[in-house]
Design a protein around this motif. Sequence first.
Motif, PDB file in Angstrom:
ATOM      1  N   UNK A 112       0.841  -1.204   0.000  1.00  0.00           N
ATOM      2  CA  UNK A 112       0.000   0.000   0.000  1.00  0.00           C
ATOM      3  C   UNK A 112       0.869   1.245   0.000  1.00  0.00           C
ATOM      4  N   UNK A 113       0.457   2.235  -0.787  1.00  0.00           N
ATOM      5  CA  UNK A 113       1.067   3.570  -0.755  1.00  0.00           C
ATOM      6  C   UNK A 113      -0.054   4.587  -0.612  1.00  0.00           C
ATOM      7  N   UNK A 114       0.116   5.536   0.283  1.00  0.00           N
ATOM      8  CA  UNK A 114      -0.822   6.648   0.411  1.00  0.00           C
ATOM      9  C   UNK A 114      -0.045   7.922   0.132  1.00  0.00           C
ATOM     10  N   UNK A 115      -0.467   8.638  -0.891  1.00  0.00           N
ATOM     11  CA  UNK A 115       0.204   9.858  -1.336  1.00  0.00           C
ATOM     12  C   UNK A 115      -0.565  11.078  -0.833  1.00  0.00           C
ATOM     13  N   UNK A 116       0.166  12.063  -0.365  1.00  0.00           N
ATOM     14  CA  UNK A 116      -0.391  13.352   0.028  1.00  0.00           C
ATOM     15  C   UNK A 116       0.324  14.405  -0.828  1.00  0.00           C
ATOM     16  N   UNK A 117      -0.410  15.093  -1.688  1.00  0.00           N
ATOM     17  CA  UNK A 117       0.194  16.107  -2.551  1.00  0.00           C
ATOM     18  C   UNK A 117      -0.461  17.458  -2.297  1.00  0.00           C
ATOM     19  N   UNK A 118       0.322  18.512  -2.444  1.00  0.00           N
ATOM     20  CA  UNK A 118      -0.239  19.841  -2.197  1.00  0.00           C
ATOM     21  C   UNK A 118      -0.678  20.536  -3.490  1.00  0.00           C
ATOM     22  N   UNK A 119      -0.277  20.002  -4.655  1.00  0.00           N
ATOM     23  CA  UNK A 119      -0.624  20.642  -5.933  1.00  0.00           C
ATOM     24  C   UNK A 119      -1.170  19.593  -6.896  1.00  0.00           C
ATOM     25  N   UNK A 120      -2.486  19.456  -6.924  1.00  0.00           N
ATOM     26  CA  UNK A 120      -3.144  18.477  -7.792  1.00  0.00           C
ATOM     27  C   UNK A 120      -2.839  18.752  -9.261  1.00  0.00           C
ATOM     28  N   UNK A 121      -2.866  20.010  -9.660  1.00  0.00           N
ATOM     29  CA  UNK A 121      -2.644  20.359 -11.067  1.00  0.00           C
ATOM     30  C   UNK A 121      -1.250  19.931 -11.532  1.00  0.00           C
ATOM     31  N   UNK A 122      -0.237  20.157 -10.706  1.00  0.00           N
ATOM     32  CA  UNK A 122       1.111  19.754 -11.097  1.00  0.00           C
ATOM     33  C   UNK A 122       1.207  18.240 -11.196  1.00  0.00           C
ATOM     34  N   UNK A 123       0.640  17.535 -10.251  1.00  0.00           N
ATOM     35  CA  UNK A 123       0.658  16.072 -10.304  1.00  0.00           C
ATOM     36  C   UNK A 123       0.029  15.581 -11.608  1.00  0.00           C
ATOM     37  N   UNK A 124      -1.136  16.096 -11.943  1.00  0.00           N
ATOM     38  CA  UNK A 124      -1.832  15.654 -13.154  1.00  0.00           C
ATOM     39  C   UNK A 124      -1.069  16.046 -14.415  1.00  0.00           C
ATOM     40  N   UNK A 125      -0.474  17.222 -14.428  1.00  0.00           N
ATOM     41  CA  UNK A 125       0.257  17.695 -15.610  1.00  0.00           C
ATOM     42  C   UNK A 125       1.535  16.897 -15.854  1.00  0.00           C
ATOM     43  N   UNK A 126       2.049  16.247 -14.823  1.00  0.00           N
ATOM     44  CA  UNK A 126       3.341  15.563 -14.933  1.00  0.00           C
ATOM     45  C   UNK A 126       3.214  14.039 -14.832  1.00  0.00           C
ATOM     46  N   UNK A 127       2.055  13.517 -15.225  1.00  0.00           N
ATOM     47  CA  UNK A 127       1.784  12.083 -15.118  1.00  0.00           C
ATOM     48  C   UNK A 127       2.826  11.223 -15.821  1.00  0.00           C
ATOM     49  N   UNK A 128       3.277  11.600 -16.993  1.00  0.00           N
ATOM     50  CA  UNK A 128       4.267  10.797 -17.714  1.00  0.00           C
ATOM     51  C   UNK A 128       5.546  10.687 -16.902  1.00  0.00           C
ATOM     52  N   UNK A 129       6.018  11.832 -16.358  1.00  0.00           N
ATOM     53  CA  UNK A 129       7.228  11.825 -15.531  1.00  0.00           C
ATOM     54  C   UNK A 129       7.018  11.045 -14.242  1.00  0.00           C
ATOM     55  N   UNK A 130       5.843  11.173 -13.651  1.00  0.00           N
ATOM     56  CA  UNK A 130       5.520  10.426 -12.438  1.00  0.00           C
ATOM     57  C   UNK A 130       5.676   8.934 -12.707  1.00  0.00           C
ATOM     58  N   UNK A 131       5.108   8.459 -13.808  1.00  0.00           N
ATOM     59  CA  UNK A 131       5.192   7.046 -14.155  1.00  0.00           C
ATOM     60  C   UNK A 131       6.615   6.589 -14.407  1.00  0.00           C
ATOM     61  N   UNK A 132       7.391   7.411 -15.114  1.00  0.00           N
ATOM     62  CA  UNK A 132       8.780   7.053 -15.410  1.00  0.00           C
ATOM     63  C   UNK A 132       9.599   6.920 -14.128  1.00  0.00           C
TER      64      UNK A 132
END
Length: 133
Positions: free
Chosen positions: A74-94
Motif C-alpha cells: 500500500x502507498x498513500x500519497x499526500x500532494x499539495x498541488x493536484x494540477x502539477x501532479x496531473x500535468x506531470x503524469x508521464x514523468x511520475x510514471x517514469x
Amino acid sequence: MSHQVIQPEGWAPAKGYANGMLTAEGTLYIGGQIGWTAEQRFETHDFIGQMEQALRNILAIVEAAGGRAEDITRLTWFVIDKAEYLARQREVGEVYRRVLGRHFPAMSMLVVAGLIEDEALLEIEATAVLTPR
C-alpha cells in the motif's frame, strides 16, 4: 517485543516518530516520507525530484527491514498541488518505475493544504508485508 523500529543505517534520527515499524508478523508500517535525503536536507524543490527521493526513502526502509519493492502492499500519497501532479503524469510514471519497477500496490492519493515541512511538495506513506525467504 511485538515490533521493531526500522531506521536505515546512516540516516539522521527521526524526531518524535519512527521511519518504520516492523511487527512480529512481518507487517512493515512506513511513516510518511518526504523528498529529503538521509541527512534531512532537500536537494530539490521540484515535484518530480522530491517524489523520486520520497520513493527511494520508502525503498530504503523496506530494504533495511530485509524486504524489497515487491513487498510493498500500500502507498498513500499526500500532494499539495493536484494540477502539477496531473500535468506531470508521464514523468511520475517514469520515476515510479525507475525506483519501484512494475510493482503497483494498492494506492490512495489525497490533495492536502500543506505539510509539516514547508519545503515538502508531497509525502508518501507505505505498508509492506515481509515474508520469510
